[in-house]
Design a protein around this motif. Structure first.
Motif, PDB file in Angstrom:
ATOM      1  N   TRP A   1       0.850  -1.187   0.000  1.00  0.00           N
ATOM      2  CA  TRP A   1       0.000   0.000   0.000  1.00  0.00           C
ATOM      3  C   TRP A   1       0.882   1.232   0.000  1.00  0.00           C
ATOM      4  CZ3 TRP A   1      -0.765   3.787   3.902  1.00  0.00           C
ATOM      5  CH2 TRP A   1      -1.876   4.618   3.699  1.00  0.00           C
TER       6      TRP A   1
ATOM      7  N   ASN B   1      -7.702  -3.351   2.465  1.00  0.00           N
ATOM      8  CA  ASN B   1      -7.438  -4.591   1.749  1.00  0.00           C
ATOM      9  C   ASN B   1      -7.067  -4.261   0.314  1.00  0.00           C
ATOM     10  OD1 ASN B   1      -7.956  -6.197   3.953  1.00  0.00           O
ATOM     11  ND2 ASN B   1     -10.095  -6.478   3.442  1.00  0.00           N
TER      12      ASN B   1
ATOM     13  N   PRO C   1      -6.762  -5.190  -3.928  1.00  0.00           N
ATOM     14  CA  PRO C   1      -7.774  -5.516  -4.926  1.00  0.00           C
ATOM     15  C   PRO C   1      -8.203  -6.977  -4.888  1.00  0.00           C
ATOM     16  CG  PRO C   1      -5.767  -4.660  -5.973  1.00  0.00           C
ATOM     17  CD  PRO C   1      -5.537  -4.687  -4.507  1.00  0.00           C
ATOM     18  N   ASP C   2      -7.337  -7.851  -4.359  1.00  0.00           N
ATOM     19  CA  ASP C   2      -7.681  -9.266  -4.258  1.00  0.00           C
ATOM     20  C   ASP C   2      -8.443  -9.587  -2.972  1.00  0.00           C
ATOM     21  OD1 ASP C   2      -5.679  -8.888  -2.430  1.00  0.00           O
ATOM     22  OD2 ASP C   2      -4.308 -10.369  -3.285  1.00  0.00           O
ATOM     23  N   GLY C   3      -8.721  -8.550  -2.155  1.00  0.00           N
ATOM     24  CA  GLY C   3      -9.450  -8.749  -0.909  1.00  0.00           C
ATOM     25  C   GLY C   3      -8.575  -9.109   0.276  1.00  0.00           C
ATOM     26  N   LEU C   4      -7.300  -9.380   0.028  1.00  0.00           N
ATOM     27  CA  LEU C   4      -6.374  -9.727   1.109  1.00  0.00           C
ATOM     28  C   LEU C   4      -5.741  -8.452   1.674  1.00  0.00           C
ATOM     29  CD1 LEU C   4      -4.623 -12.787  -0.552  1.00  0.00           C
ATOM     30  CD2 LEU C   4      -6.430 -12.802   1.188  1.00  0.00           C
ATOM     31  N   PRO C   5      -5.417  -8.445   2.956  1.00  0.00           N
ATOM     32  CA  PRO C   5      -4.795  -7.252   3.538  1.00  0.00           C
ATOM     33  C   PRO C   5      -3.395  -7.019   2.975  1.00  0.00           C
ATOM     34  CG  PRO C   5      -5.429  -8.836   5.247  1.00  0.00           C
ATOM     35  CD  PRO C   5      -5.648  -9.496   3.931  1.00  0.00           C
ATOM     36  N   TYR C   6      -3.069  -5.746   2.784  1.00  0.00           N
ATOM     37  CA  TYR C   6      -1.701  -5.411   2.402  1.00  0.00           C
ATOM     38  C   TYR C   6      -0.773  -5.785   3.553  1.00  0.00           C
ATOM     39  CZ  TYR C   6      -3.281  -2.647  -1.584  1.00  0.00           C
ATOM     40  OH  TYR C   6      -3.834  -2.241  -2.773  1.00  0.00           O
TER      41      TYR C   6
END
Length: 123
Positions: free
Chosen positions: A2, A19, A21-26
């Motif tokens: 990020w 999060n 773009p893939d929904g996972l946290p940076y």
């Protein structure tokens, strides 16, 4: 990773990484450190080191001479702007302008990659 910014002069609340773009946290953040809106430099930190006090300490360690050049007399890391003279606090607490950066690279995508790598210190 990020990318964001943090103002050492008025740190406010903790940074919250969204999060990706893939929904996972940076997991990491590349942060432009500022003092009263003036850029100091870039740092890269892991997600678990994003507390305000830690970022202020990191900036003081890495950018101490730059901070000394722009900080009002009497300021030290952790000094709330409410304890500064009103005219200085007003400068530090005011809204920061937003900017846009345009990189003219029509039909030269390799130059976009190189330019952004240089800007974010990846090369």
């Amino acid at each position: 990773m990020w990318v964001g910014e943090f103002d050492v002069a008025c740190p406010g609340a903790e940074l919250q990484l969204p999060n990706g773009p893939d929904g996972l946290p940076y997991r990491r953040a590349r942060i432009l450190m500022r003092f009263g809106g003036e850029p100091l430099g870039m740092v890269t930190v892991d997600r678990d080191r994003l507390d305000a006090a830690g970022l202020v300490a990191l900036a003081a360690d890495r950018f101490g001479s730059e901070i000394a050049a722009v900080a009002p007399e009497g300021w030290s890391p952790g000094t709330p702007t409410s304890e500064l003279p009103p005219e200085l606090a007003a400068l530090l607490d005011g809204p920061l302008p937003s900017i846009s950066v345009v990189i003219g690279t029509r039909n030269r995508p390799d130059q976009v990659v190189e330019c952004t790598n240089v800007i974010f210190g990846l090369r």
